[in-house]
Structure formats: C-alpha cells, structure tokens
Design a protein around this motif. Structure first.
Motif, PDB file in Angstrom:
ATOM      1  N   ASP A 118       0.840  -1.211   0.000  1.00 53.58           N
ATOM      2  CA  ASP A 118       0.000   0.000   0.000  1.00 53.58           C
ATOM      3  C   ASP A 118       0.870   1.255   0.000  1.00 53.58           C
ATOM      4  N   ASP A 123       3.958   1.414  -1.170  1.00 49.99           N
ATOM      5  CA  ASP A 123       4.605   1.461  -2.481  1.00 49.99           C
ATOM      6  C   ASP A 123       3.678   2.105  -3.509  1.00 49.99           C
ATOM      7  N   ARG A 124       2.409   1.798  -3.397  1.00 50.79           N
ATOM      8  CA  ARG A 124       1.414   2.337  -4.332  1.00 50.79           C
ATOM      9  C   ARG A 124       1.392   3.860  -4.319  1.00 50.79           C
ATOM     10  N   ASN A 174       5.473   4.849  -5.672  1.00 52.01           N
ATOM     11  CA  ASN A 174       6.225   4.264  -6.791  1.00 52.01           C
ATOM     12  C   ASN A 174       5.822   4.959  -8.090  1.00 52.01           C
ATOM     13  N   LEU A 197      -1.889   1.217 -12.517  1.00 50.22           N
ATOM     14  CA  LEU A 197      -2.467   0.820 -11.225  1.00 50.22           C
ATOM     15  C   LEU A 197      -3.989   0.911 -11.225  1.00 50.22           C
TER      16      LEU A 197
END
Ligand SMILES: Cc1ncc(COP(=O)(O)O)c(C=O)c1O
Length: 389
Positions: A21, A23-24, A27, A34
């Motif tokens: 979560d 990283d989302r 990143n 996504l």
C-alpha cells in the motif's frame, strides 16, 4: 519451528499488504498501470488454467483459455497491422520473453545474422543474445535515447554480406525514445541487406502509440517493416502479475513450431505450460476499456507527464520528455528522493513514468519533496505511517 512453516500467516500477509500500500503511494519510477479492477475474475483463481502449447491449437486438455488468448492475439495483431491471413502470436510472461522469443524466431530464420541494437536497449536484449549464442554489435544512441542511424549504417555496412537482425526500441526504458523502423529498413535497403528481421521491443509504449491517429503514430509495426513486435501487458494495460504479447507472421511461426503428440498441440512458445490466467486478464481489460478507453488513458498519462515537466520547472528542476512519452527525465536527485519515490536511475538520469493510476497529487507531493530536499538538504524523508486497515 524454523523455516517457512509455522509463521503467523496473518501477520506476514498484513505486513506485506502494508508495504504494498505504501509502495502504491510513492512508486512513480516503474511503469505499472495501477488503475485496474479485476474483482470480477476472482472466481477463476479457483481453476487451473494452463494454455500449454500453441494458442491456435487447443489440444486435449480443456482447462485452458485459448479461445480468449486468440482474441487477445487477434486484437494486438490488428493493432500492429499483421496481415489477416498471415499472423500469429501468443501471450508471454512479459516483455523479456517477447524479446527472447522474437530473437529466437529471428535466429531460426537467419542463423548467420549479426544482431544490432542500441546502447539504450533493455537488458533483456543482450541477455537473449547471449543465451542464443548470437553475435551482436551495439549501436550508439542520441541524447534523447533514439538509435543513431548513421552509426547503424557504418556498423551494418561492415557486415553487409551477413543477414541482419535489428532490435528497434519503441520506447526505451530510460527515456521512452522511439527508433524509426522505416529509417532502419532504409539503412538496410541502402546497404543491400535483404535478409533481415526487425524486432520491435514495444514493451511500454507499443499500445499507446498504436492507438494514435495515423498522422501522429510513429511507424514501428509489421506494416512499417518490423517482423515481430512484443509488448508487456502489466505496463500500460495493467495486471496484477507480469505478462505480455508477442505478434509476428504466421508464416514465420511455421518455421519454429514442432508438433508434440501427447499435448496434441504445436510447441512454438518459450514456455510449455503457460498461464491461462494472463490471457483471461488481458482479454477482460481489452473488453472493459475498449480501444477508445485505452487511448483516453494514454492521453491522460501524456497530459500528466506534461504537467510533471511544468511543475518541476516551476521549482527550478530541469526536466524533459520525448514526444508522446509518459516518461519525464531529470538529473538523478539525492538518494532521499530516489529511495522514497522509487525512481529508476541510470548514468546520472532518473525518470518519473506517469502511468495510468498516478495522480496529480502524487506528482505535487513528489515535486514538493524534491524542492525540500534541495532547499533544506534533507538526507531522508520521513515515511508516513500506513493507514490503519
Ligand atoms: C524497453 C523494454 N523492453 C523490455 C522490458 C522488459 O519487460 P518485462 O519487465 O515485461 O519483462 C522493459 C521493462 O522495463 C523495457 O522497458
């Protein structure tokens, strides 16, 4: 108890989700869309789906999704202008397998060929060349990452009696530069190199570029002189696991396929057992988005990339992007930034890739962090606590 068994599964899975979560949110350096929702496909994780063998030959086992894989291949074959009566392809594990299979096909057709690729090619290209035992020449590229056609002319001129395999980058990894397949073909024509195979590595940019209007679309597909094209599925289209598609001519596939009696199919793919879920997910994404939806997503990403360049300029950070690219290139910032924002860096350059699902808010936060690190000399940026589940 030691080893994997005996761990608290709930704790491990919760910790993993928290990391993902986070990283989302941050990143923005690696190109994975996504904005997907495959919830409707969840029941299919209760089935074994194995597309063993050739997508066009069902074989004896019924637990496959080859009918959907053929739909996916046909969609991409149309997109990349493969002749309706001479087309083939399959769903791969990703861009790397697409490049390896494209080069394998090329080597089968032209065993004595020299392979040419630019120094901006993805590392999967030299890897495949090495594994296939091919001889290669690395060609220079310009500052924007596009292959140097004059350098190609000189190098291919030295080996003009040998067949040529050229890997064209349709969106280089670092700067999303596009090599012009028509120009590459013209160079080979001028040198009299008739035996050739041009493989277009279009991992990220292939689909977005192919959906452009005719007058804006760069020439890189089978109608422009390429013999095979590969894309990644998990990049622009988006999927929870890596996948991709390879498209070529059916007549070329005839040269590599071998019948295997006990699977009642043809073996022409890199893998034997192949994911049946990957074609299902790609088919579903194509159905749900449609070409217009995919094109609109691509345009949104380009708009976000243009916004990113402007926002960076507003805080005094020089940034640029190639025409039509989702990728914004900057000088590599301090590690506090590259670590927090998961920026890929190479030879002094880093990039932000404005994939579908990345928001203006994320870009604003990134730009604010970049300015703060520069102005305050921060060595690290505090990581926010993950939101409670
Ligand atoms: C230009 C290019 N080709 C090939 C690949 C490899 O694709 P995959 O990661 O799907 O194997 C990448 C991945 O970033 C890429 O940028």
């Amino acid at each position: 108890m030691t080893g994997v068994a005996g761990q608290d599964v709930t704790v491990v899975l919760t910790t993993l989700r928290q990391r993902l979560d986070l990283d989302r949110l941050t990143n923005i350096g690696f190109p994975s869309a996504l904005d997907f929702d495959y919830t409707e496909l969840a029941p299919f994780f209760g089935y074994v789906l194995n597309n063993i063998g050739d997508p066009y030959v069902d074989g004896v086992a019924g637990r496959h999704t080859k009918e959907l894989e053929r739909d996916v291949v046909e969609y991409f074959a149309d997109l990349f202008h493969a002749p309706p009566d001479d087309r083939w392809g399959y769903v791969t594990t990703g861009g790397t397998e697409g490049n390896a299979s494209g080069l394998h096909l090329a080597r089968t057709l032209h065993p004595d060929a020299i392979v040419y690729h630019s120094n901006a090619a993805h590392y999967s290209v030299p890897k495949a060349i090495d594994r296939l035992g091919l001889t290669s020449v690395v060609i220079g590229s310009g500052r924007n990452g596009e292959i140097d056609y004059a350098d190609l002319r000189v190098a291919a001129g030295e080996y003009s009696r040998r067949p040529a395999i050229v890997v064209a980058n349709i969106g280089t990894t670092m700067t999303e530069a596009i090599d012009d397949v028509s120009k590459i073909s013209s160079v080979l024509d001028e040198l009299g190199v008739r035996d050739r195979h041009i493989h277009a590595d279009a991992a990220l940019a292939g689909v977005p570029l192919a959906l452009l209007d005719r007058h804006r679309r760069p020439g890189f597909d089978l109608a422009d002189g390429a013999h095979s094209v590969s894309v990644s599925g998990h990049k622009f289209i988006g999927s929870p696991f890596p996948c991709g598609v390879l498209i070529t001519r059916g007549s070329l596939r005839e040269r590599i396929g071998r019948p295997v009696d006990y699977i009642s199919s043809i073996d022409a793919t890199a893998g034997g057992s192949r994911s049946g879920h990957a074609p299902l997910f790609l088919w579903y994404a194509l159905q749900r988005h449609g070409s217009d939806g995919l094109h609109a997503r691509a345009q949104k990403s380009r708009d976000l990339a243009a916004y990113t360049v402007r926002r960076l300029a507003s805080v005094g950070v020089a940034a640029w992007r190639n025409a039509l690219a989702f990728t914004v290139v900057i000088e590599t910032p301090p590690a506090a930034i590259t670590n927090r924002w998961t920026l890929a860096s190479s030879q002094g350059l880093s990039h932000v890739i404005c994939m579908p699902g990345i928001t203006r808010e994320q870009i604003d936060n990134f730009v604010a962090d970049l300015a703060a690190v520069r102005d305050l000399g921060l060595a690290a940026i505090p990581t926010p606590e993950p939101a409670a589940a």
